[in-house]
Design a protein around this motif. Structure first.
Motif, PDB file in Angstrom:
ATOM      1  N   THR A 127     -25.014   6.323  -8.399  1.00 17.98           N
ATOM      2  CA  THR A 127     -24.793   5.334 -10.039  1.00 17.98           C
ATOM      3  C   THR A 127     -23.189   5.287 -10.411  1.00 17.98           C
ATOM      4  N   GLN A 128     -22.820   4.465 -11.608  1.00 20.43           N
ATOM      5  CA  GLN A 128     -21.822   3.773 -11.490  1.00 20.43           C
ATOM      6  C   GLN A 128     -20.805   5.243 -11.923  1.00 20.43           C
ATOM      7  N   PHE A 129     -21.481   6.264 -12.878  1.00 25.98           N
ATOM      8  CA  PHE A 129     -21.218   7.695 -12.781  1.00 25.98           C
ATOM      9  C   PHE A 129     -19.943   8.308 -11.334  1.00 25.98           C
ATOM     10  N   GLY A 130     -21.779   7.915 -10.612  1.00 22.08           N
ATOM     11  CA  GLY A 130     -21.269   8.868  -9.700  1.00 22.08           C
ATOM     12  C   GLY A 130     -19.725   7.841  -8.201  1.00 22.08           C
ATOM     13  N   ARG A 131     -20.228   6.488  -8.633  1.00 21.17           N
ATOM     14  CA  ARG A 131     -18.920   5.998  -7.744  1.00 21.17           C
ATOM     15  C   ARG A 131     -17.212   6.621  -8.693  1.00 21.17           C
ATOM     16  N   ASP A 132     -17.464   6.605 -10.473  1.00 27.51           N
ATOM     17  CA  ASP A 132     -16.380   6.897 -10.812  1.00 27.51           C
ATOM     18  C   ASP A 132     -15.776   8.123 -10.935  1.00 27.51           C
ATOM     19  N   SER A 133     -17.070   9.043 -10.012  1.00 22.94           N
ATOM     20  CA  SER A 133     -16.589  10.128  -9.785  1.00 22.94           C
ATOM     21  C   SER A 133     -15.621   9.978  -8.547  1.00 22.94           C
ATOM     22  N   ILE A 134     -16.644   9.522  -7.417  1.00 22.61           N
ATOM     23  CA  ILE A 134     -15.447   9.858  -6.468  1.00 22.61           C
ATOM     24  C   ILE A 134     -14.207   8.997  -6.356  1.00 22.61           C
ATOM     25  N   ARG A 135     -14.130   8.595  -6.878  1.00 21.01           N
ATOM     26  CA  ARG A 135     -12.432   7.384  -7.555  1.00 21.01           C
ATOM     27  C   ARG A 135     -11.183   8.776  -7.513  1.00 21.01           C
ATOM     28  N   GLY A 136     -12.406   9.443  -8.851  1.00 19.86           N
ATOM     29  CA  GLY A 136     -11.797  10.553  -9.492  1.00 19.86           C
ATOM     30  C   GLY A 136     -11.405  11.564  -9.268  1.00 19.86           C
ATOM     31  N   LEU A 137     -12.244  11.891  -8.341  1.00 22.42           N
ATOM     32  CA  LEU A 137     -11.795  12.869  -7.724  1.00 22.42           C
ATOM     33  C   LEU A 137     -10.475  12.791  -6.256  1.00 22.42           C
ATOM     34  N   LEU A 138     -10.724  11.209  -5.646  1.00 22.68           N
ATOM     35  CA  LEU A 138      -9.658  10.874  -4.645  1.00 22.68           C
ATOM     36  C   LEU A 138      -8.410  11.159  -5.512  1.00 22.68           C
ATOM     37  N   PRO A 182     -12.714   6.630   1.869  1.00 21.31           N
ATOM     38  CA  PRO A 182     -12.521   7.009   3.127  1.00 21.31           C
ATOM     39  C   PRO A 182     -13.882   6.543   3.348  1.00 21.31           C
ATOM     40  N   SER A 183     -13.908   6.480   4.755  1.00 19.22           N
ATOM     41  CA  SER A 183     -14.874   5.184   5.373  1.00 19.22           C
ATOM     42  C   SER A 183     -16.131   5.988   5.527  1.00 19.22           C
ATOM     43  N   ALA A 184     -16.366   7.426   5.531  1.00 22.11           N
ATOM     44  CA  ALA A 184     -17.741   7.687   4.965  1.00 22.11           C
ATOM     45  C   ALA A 184     -18.270   7.399   4.336  1.00 22.11           C
ATOM     46  N   LEU A 185     -17.677   7.016   3.227  1.00 23.04           N
ATOM     47  CA  LEU A 185     -18.544   7.523   1.610  1.00 23.04           C
ATOM     48  C   LEU A 185     -17.931   5.274   1.570  1.00 23.04           C
ATOM     49  N   ALA A 186     -17.511   4.644   2.173  1.00 25.07           N
ATOM     50  CA  ALA A 186     -17.141   3.115   1.992  1.00 25.07           C
ATOM     51  C   ALA A 186     -18.348   3.007   2.024  1.00 25.07           C
ATOM     52  N   TRP A 187     -20.144   3.320   2.106  1.00 28.33           N
ATOM     53  CA  TRP A 187     -21.537   2.569   1.547  1.00 28.33           C
ATOM     54  C   TRP A 187     -21.474   2.508   0.123  1.00 28.33           C
ATOM     55  N   MET A 188     -20.908   4.071  -0.624  1.00 26.40           N
ATOM     56  CA  MET A 188     -21.001   4.305  -2.399  1.00 26.40           C
ATOM     57  C   MET A 188     -21.434   2.833  -2.779  1.00 26.40           C
ATOM     58  N   PHE A 189     -19.831   1.491  -2.372  1.00 29.83           N
ATOM     59  CA  PHE A 189     -19.661   0.747  -2.857  1.00 29.83           C
ATOM     60  C   PHE A 189     -19.823  -0.143  -2.744  1.00 29.83           C
ATOM     61  N   GLU A 190     -21.405   0.026  -1.336  1.00 25.70           N
ATOM     62  CA  GLU A 190     -22.295  -1.132  -1.770  1.00 25.70           C
ATOM     63  C   GLU A 190     -22.952  -1.484  -1.825  1.00 25.70           C
ATOM     64  N   PRO A 207     -11.604  11.906 -15.949  1.00 26.07           N
ATOM     65  CA  PRO A 207     -10.130  11.396 -14.945  1.00 26.07           C
ATOM     66  C   PRO A 207     -10.355  10.353 -14.387  1.00 26.07           C
ATOM     67  N   PRO A 208      -8.822   9.623 -14.710  1.00 23.51           N
ATOM     68  CA  PRO A 208      -8.972   7.985 -13.913  1.00 23.51           C
ATOM     69  C   PRO A 208      -9.331   7.934 -12.966  1.00 23.51           C
ATOM     70  N   SER A 209     -10.118   7.123 -12.802  1.00 28.46           N
ATOM     71  CA  SER A 209     -10.832   6.587 -11.568  1.00 28.46           C
ATOM     72  C   SER A 209     -10.136   4.881 -11.250  1.00 28.46           C
ATOM     73  N   PRO A 210      -8.975   5.016 -10.608  1.00 25.76           N
ATOM     74  CA  PRO A 210      -8.376   3.845 -10.210  1.00 25.76           C
ATOM     75  C   PRO A 210      -9.445   3.189  -8.982  1.00 25.76           C
ATOM     76  N   ALA A 211      -9.684   1.762  -9.689  1.00 28.69           N
ATOM     77  CA  ALA A 211     -10.565   0.815  -8.886  1.00 28.69           C
ATOM     78  C   ALA A 211      -9.459   0.971  -6.904  1.00 28.69           C
ATOM     79  N   ASP A 212      -8.091   0.640  -7.282  1.00 24.69           N
ATOM     80  CA  ASP A 212      -7.632   1.017  -6.263  1.00 24.69           C
ATOM     81  C   ASP A 212      -7.098   2.064  -4.542  1.00 24.69           C
ATOM     82  N   VAL A 213      -7.346   2.845  -5.328  1.00 24.20           N
ATOM     83  CA  VAL A 213      -7.976   3.999  -4.519  1.00 24.20           C
ATOM     84  C   VAL A 213      -8.656   3.810  -3.160  1.00 24.20           C
ATOM     85  N   ALA A 214      -7.821   4.556  -2.004  1.00 21.52           N
ATOM     86  CA  ALA A 214      -8.398   4.408  -0.757  1.00 21.52           C
ATOM     87  C   ALA A 214      -9.576   5.288  -0.357  1.00 21.52           C
TER      88      ALA A 214
END
Length: 328
Positions: free
Chosen positions: A90-101, A315-323, A306-313
């Protein structure tokens, strides 16, 4: 400061009637809100008392537990490792991953439940004597003290006539700690209130056998800790509502999507479809079947994001989430 109880009349047309209320635990902390904050007051204090320096926990790809652990853990000086298991993207999940990183979590992708359990065990072993492991949901008796306190807070608000005593309290439930503690608290006061747990995962993971076990362990722990605590588990009133689940954990339903949108009307922050949207959909269902009941939604989704910047790196193992597209 107690979290307020507010009317949900702003969405009365969607709910089907007025006179329903919401406990705003989304506002419990300026750092992050929701149902983990009351738990972490005890859990993270225990980790510090034991001299631990790293917290290891497990959650879904959009886990609010992972976010709460990271934000509060980092603020107290802990390193934080989160092992993530699959759920619909979900979009919430994508934002969460960015926020965690962005917040500094060390993320490890587990995938399925079995692989996640194995990787969580390995992460705990790597942390060795410095690590403190928090199970998914953190529904142990120590953490559950936070929601015994929460019911004391609600009782004070009822006694002060700030809100009517609820006949039904709705809360999303997975590992059942919040449900169990609220039910124990209501029983301690002699309230006839029924705690309704909106089941957000399979019945194999959330059922009366498991909930009864959480209630029993928490009740026994309180009896050991407090000399004035009389065991009350035989008097608790709760139910598990599975009508909002849909296909399973994290999967959106039309009612959950609508519920997430309505939560934004109430709080100003977007809802999500795993917990808050399905809990609000449950309130709507109960408002129809219990037209005279005082119903309280215990809001467990943080308004503070929390902030979830789009330019955060990523991890390759989670890249599929953003496709590709998201499900909601």
């Amino acid at each position: 400061v107690p979290t307020p109880v507010e009317s949900m009349d702003a969405i009365a047309p969607w709910l089907g009637r007025s006179g329903l209320f919401m406990k705003r635990d989304d506002l419990i902390s300026p750092l992050y809100g929701g149902n983990k904050v009351r738990r972490w007051e005890f859990v993270l204090a225990d980790a510090r008392r034991k001299g631990k320096t790293r917290i290891v926990t497990v959650g879904g790809l959009a886990s609010t537990q992972a976010m709460a652990t990271t934000l509060f853990g980092k603020s107290l000086g802990f390193d934080v490792t989160v092992v993530l298991f699959d759920q619909p993207v979900t979009q919430f999940g994508r934002d969460s991953i960015r926020g965690l990183l962005h917040a500094g979590a060390e993320l490890e992708y587990g995938g399925g439940y079995t692989a996640t359990a194995w990787k969580a065990w390995r992460a705990s072993r790597r942390a060795a004597s410095d690590g403190y492991f928090i199970m998914p949901g953190a529904s142990n008796p120590l953490a559950n003290l936070g929601f015994i306190d929460a019911m004391l807070e609600l009782k004070q608000q009822v006694d002060a006539k700030e809100t009517p005593r609820p006949d039904l309290i709705v809360v999303p439930t997975g590992s059942a700690g919040t449900l169990a503690a609220l039910a124990l608290g209501a029983a301690r006061f002699g309230w006839p209130t029924e705690i309704v747990g909106t089941r957000i995962t399979t019945a194999l993971a959330t059922n009366r056998f498991i909930v009864d076990g959480v209630i029993k362990r928490t009740d026994q722990s309180l009896a050991r800790r407090a000399s004035n605590w009389e065991p009350v588990r035989q008097k608790v009133r709760y139910s598990i509502y599975g009508g909002a689940l849909g296909k399973g954990y994290g999967y959106p339903t039309p009612a959950a999507i609508e519920g997430a949108e309505q939560l934004e009307v109430l709080t100003g922050a977007k809802g999500e479809v795993t917990y808050s949207g399905k809990a609000l959909a449950t309130v709507r269902d109960l408002a129809r079947t219990h037209p005279k009941a005082n119903i309280l939604l215990w809001n467990t989704l943080s308004t503070v994001r929390p902030p979830s910047p789009a330019d955060v790196a990523i991890p390759s193992a989670l890249a599929w989430m953003f496709e590709g597209d998201v499900v909601a």
